[in-house]
Design a protein around this motif. Sequence first.
Motif, PDB file in Angstrom:
ATOM      1  N   ILE A  54       0.846  -1.183   0.000  1.00 33.74           N
ATOM      2  CA  ILE A  54       0.000   0.000   0.000  1.00 33.74           C
ATOM      3  C   ILE A  54       0.888   1.243   0.000  1.00 33.74           C
ATOM      4  CG2 ILE A  54      -0.216   0.096   2.518  1.00 33.74           C
ATOM      5  CD1 ILE A  54      -3.201   0.834   2.050  1.00 33.74           C
ATOM      6  N   LYS A  55       0.438   2.281  -0.689  1.00 36.95           N
ATOM      7  CA  LYS A  55       1.224   3.513  -0.822  1.00 36.95           C
ATOM      8  C   LYS A  55       0.275   4.679  -1.064  1.00 36.95           C
ATOM      9  CE  LYS A  55       5.541   4.941  -1.526  1.00 36.95           C
ATOM     10  NZ  LYS A  55       6.570   4.779  -0.539  1.00 36.95           N
ATOM     11  N   LEU A  56       0.638   5.863  -0.581  1.00 41.97           N
ATOM     12  CA  LEU A  56      -0.079   7.095  -0.905  1.00 41.97           C
ATOM     13  C   LEU A  56       0.659   7.807  -2.024  1.00 41.97           C
ATOM     14  CD1 LEU A  56      -0.886   8.590   2.615  1.00 41.97           C
ATOM     15  CD2 LEU A  56      -2.434   7.364   1.093  1.00 41.97           C
ATOM     16  N   ASP A  57      -0.068   8.306  -3.038  1.00 37.49           N
ATOM     17  CA  ASP A  57       0.575   9.084  -4.092  1.00 37.49           C
ATOM     18  C   ASP A  57       0.612  10.555  -3.686  1.00 37.49           C
ATOM     19  OD1 ASP A  57      -1.927  10.199  -4.723  1.00 37.49           O
ATOM     20  OD2 ASP A  57      -2.175   9.040  -6.562  1.00 37.49           O
ATOM     21  N   ALA A  58       1.115  11.413  -4.562  1.00 40.94           N
ATOM     22  CA  ALA A  58       1.279  12.837  -4.255  1.00 40.94           C
ATOM     23  C   ALA A  58      -0.051  13.535  -3.969  1.00 40.94           C
ATOM     24  CB  ALA A  58       2.013  13.539  -5.394  1.00 40.94           C
ATOM     25  N   GLN A  59      -1.159  13.022  -4.507  1.00 39.43           N
ATOM     26  CA  GLN A  59      -2.485  13.604  -4.273  1.00 39.43           C
ATOM     27  C   GLN A  59      -3.191  12.945  -3.090  1.00 39.43           C
ATOM     28  OE1 GLN A  59      -1.561  12.564  -7.538  1.00 39.43           O
ATOM     29  NE2 GLN A  59      -0.788  14.630  -7.815  1.00 39.43           N
ATOM     30  N   GLN A  60      -2.469  12.109  -2.357  1.00 43.86           N
ATOM     31  CA  GLN A  60      -2.993  11.375  -1.202  1.00 43.86           C
ATOM     32  C   GLN A  60      -3.998  10.303  -1.582  1.00 43.86           C
ATOM     33  OE1 GLN A  60      -1.513  11.902   2.004  1.00 43.86           O
ATOM     34  NE2 GLN A  60      -0.174  12.879   0.505  1.00 43.86           N
ATOM     35  N   ASN A  61      -3.997   9.876  -2.864  1.00 43.37           N
ATOM     36  CA  ASN A  61      -4.786   8.716  -3.259  1.00 43.37           C
ATOM     37  C   ASN A  61      -4.119   7.473  -2.687  1.00 43.37           C
ATOM     38  OD1 ASN A  61      -6.776   9.958  -5.016  1.00 43.37           O
ATOM     39  ND2 ASN A  61      -5.066  10.362  -6.391  1.00 43.37           N
ATOM     40  N   ILE A  62      -4.904   6.471  -2.379  1.00 45.61           N
ATOM     41  CA  ILE A  62      -4.415   5.237  -1.784  1.00 45.61           C
ATOM     42  C   ILE A  62      -4.253   4.199  -2.888  1.00 45.61           C
ATOM     43  CG2 ILE A  62      -4.892   3.420  -0.105  1.00 45.61           C
ATOM     44  CD1 ILE A  62      -6.916   5.607   1.123  1.00 45.61           C
ATOM     45  N   LEU A  63      -3.042   3.673  -3.057  1.00 48.62           N
ATOM     46  CA  LEU A  63      -2.776   2.608  -4.017  1.00 48.62           C
ATOM     47  C   LEU A  63      -2.608   1.303  -3.249  1.00 48.62           C
ATOM     48  CD1 LEU A  63      -0.202   4.530  -6.168  1.00 48.62           C
ATOM     49  CD2 LEU A  63      -2.466   3.806  -6.930  1.00 48.62           C
ATOM     50  N   LEU A  64      -3.341   0.287  -3.640  1.00 51.52           N
ATOM     51  CA  LEU A  64      -3.259  -1.034  -3.031  1.00 51.52           C
ATOM     52  C   LEU A  64      -2.907  -2.022  -4.135  1.00 51.52           C
ATOM     53  CD1 LEU A  64      -3.715  -2.937  -0.603  1.00 51.52           C
ATOM     54  CD2 LEU A  64      -6.119  -3.054  -1.298  1.00 51.52           C
ATOM     55  N   ALA A  65      -1.836  -2.783  -3.937  1.00 51.98           N
ATOM     56  CA  ALA A  65      -1.378  -3.713  -4.972  1.00 51.98           C
ATOM     57  C   ALA A  65      -1.318  -5.133  -4.420  1.00 51.98           C
ATOM     58  CB  ALA A  65       0.003  -3.296  -5.481  1.00 51.98           C
ATOM     59  N   GLY A  66      -1.571  -6.088  -5.304  1.00 53.84           N
ATOM     60  CA  GLY A  66      -1.525  -7.491  -4.917  1.00 53.84           C
ATOM     61  C   GLY A  66      -1.930  -8.372  -6.075  1.00 53.84           C
ATOM     62  N   SER A  67      -3.017  -9.122  -5.883  1.00 50.11           N
ATOM     63  CA  SER A  67      -3.457 -10.048  -6.925  1.00 50.11           C
ATOM     64  C   SER A  67      -4.971 -10.216  -6.897  1.00 50.11           C
ATOM     65  CB  SER A  67      -2.790 -11.414  -6.721  1.00 50.11           C
ATOM     66  OG  SER A  67      -3.185 -11.981  -5.489  1.00 50.11           O
ATOM     67  N   LEU A  94       5.427  -2.133  -3.988  1.00 48.72           N
ATOM     68  CA  LEU A  94       4.844  -1.011  -4.705  1.00 48.72           C
ATOM     69  C   LEU A  94       5.622   0.250  -4.349  1.00 48.72           C
ATOM     70  CD1 LEU A  94       2.352   0.312  -6.223  1.00 48.72           C
ATOM     71  CD2 LEU A  94       1.259   0.419  -3.990  1.00 48.72           C
ATOM     72  N   ALA A  95       5.987   1.030  -5.365  1.00 50.55           N
ATOM     73  CA  ALA A  95       6.680   2.298  -5.148  1.00 50.55           C
ATOM     74  C   ALA A  95       6.232   3.293  -6.202  1.00 50.55           C
ATOM     75  CB  ALA A  95       8.189   2.100  -5.221  1.00 50.55           C
ATOM     76  N   LEU A  96       6.526   4.556  -5.960  1.00 50.61           N
ATOM     77  CA  LEU A  96       6.278   5.621  -6.928  1.00 50.61           C
ATOM     78  C   LEU A  96       7.614   6.290  -7.221  1.00 50.61           C
ATOM     79  CD1 LEU A  96       3.098   7.082  -5.249  1.00 50.61           C
ATOM     80  CD2 LEU A  96       3.165   5.776  -7.365  1.00 50.61           C
ATOM     81  N   ASP A  97       7.920   6.509  -8.507  1.00 50.74           N
ATOM     82  CA  ASP A  97       9.160   7.196  -8.844  1.00 50.74           C
ATOM     83  C   ASP A  97       8.952   8.706  -8.753  1.00 50.74           C
ATOM     84  OD1 ASP A  97       7.984   8.086 -11.228  1.00 50.74           O
ATOM     85  OD2 ASP A  97       9.160   6.757 -12.510  1.00 50.74           O
ATOM     86  N   GLY A  98       9.960   9.490  -9.107  1.00 47.66           N
ATOM     87  CA  GLY A  98       9.893  10.936  -9.001  1.00 47.66           C
ATOM     88  C   GLY A  98       8.812  11.585  -9.835  1.00 47.66           C
ATOM     89  N   ASN A  99       8.330  10.889 -10.873  1.00 46.91           N
ATOM     90  CA  ASN A  99       7.257  11.399 -11.726  1.00 46.91           C
ATOM     91  C   ASN A  99       5.889  10.814 -11.360  1.00 46.91           C
ATOM     92  OD1 ASN A  99       8.926  13.043 -13.351  1.00 46.91           O
ATOM     93  ND2 ASN A  99       9.611  11.228 -14.458  1.00 46.91           N
ATOM     94  N   GLN A 100       5.809  10.136 -10.226  1.00 47.47           N
ATOM     95  CA  GLN A 100       4.577   9.497  -9.745  1.00 47.47           C
ATOM     96  C   GLN A 100       4.154   8.307 -10.599  1.00 47.47           C
ATOM     97  OE1 GLN A 100       2.726  10.400  -6.622  1.00 47.47           O
ATOM     98  NE2 GLN A 100       4.877  10.976  -6.494  1.00 47.47           N
ATOM     99  N   ASN A 101       5.097   7.729 -11.363  1.00 48.47           N
ATOM    100  CA  ASN A 101       4.817   6.487 -12.075  1.00 48.47           C
ATOM    101  C   ASN A 101       4.826   5.340 -11.071  1.00 48.47           C
ATOM    102  OD1 ASN A 101       4.781   7.478 -14.827  1.00 48.47           O
ATOM    103  ND2 ASN A 101       6.959   7.851 -14.553  1.00 48.47           N
ATOM    104  N   ILE A 102       3.923   4.406 -11.242  1.00 48.10           N
ATOM    105  CA  ILE A 102       3.815   3.258 -10.345  1.00 48.10           C
ATOM    106  C   ILE A 102       4.827   2.218 -10.781  1.00 48.10           C
ATOM    107  CG2 ILE A 102       2.304   1.424  -9.516  1.00 48.10           C
ATOM    108  CD1 ILE A 102      -0.053   3.361 -10.149  1.00 48.10           C
ATOM    109  N   VAL A 103       5.607   1.719  -9.800  1.00 51.46           N
ATOM    110  CA  VAL A 103       6.595   0.671 -10.022  1.00 51.46           C
ATOM    111  C   VAL A 103       6.250  -0.471  -9.076  1.00 51.46           C
ATOM    112  CG1 VAL A 103       9.046   0.083  -9.988  1.00 51.46           C
ATOM    113  CG2 VAL A 103       8.332   2.413 -10.578  1.00 51.46           C
ATOM    114  N   VAL A 104       6.191  -1.694  -9.600  1.00 50.82           N
ATOM    115  CA  VAL A 104       5.846  -2.838  -8.749  1.00 50.82           C
ATOM    116  C   VAL A 104       6.896  -3.932  -8.863  1.00 50.82           C
ATOM    117  CG1 VAL A 104       3.355  -2.410  -8.930  1.00 50.82           C
ATOM    118  CG2 VAL A 104       4.436  -3.992 -10.529  1.00 50.82           C
TER     119      VAL A 104
END
Length: 90
Positions: free
Chosen positions: A11-24, A75-85
């Motif tokens: 789980i991660k928060l993006d720059a806009q405070q949206n919640i990203l949940l990753a899994g399957s 799950l991570a976000l790079d400097g441009n807010q691209n999602i990296v898994v």
Amino acid sequence: LQNGQDNGYAIKLDAQQNILLAGSTSNGVQTDFAIVRFTPAGILDEDFNPVPPNVIGNGVVRTVISGREDVIFGLALDGNQNIVVTGYSN
């Protein structure tokens, strides 16, 4: 998401405070990568991966790699807010 078992592992928060949940997500036969995004209020963000109704999307990204078992564990976000898994594909 697909009438099978869904699991969240990162789980991660993006720059806009949206919640990203990753899994399957599974349909009972195959398991696929899945990322779900919620608004800061905890509501499914339908602007994330918009697709026609009744198709996985509208807040969910599902990716098939092997057609068997694909799971996201990191799950991570790079400097441009691209999602990296990170994860595995069987």
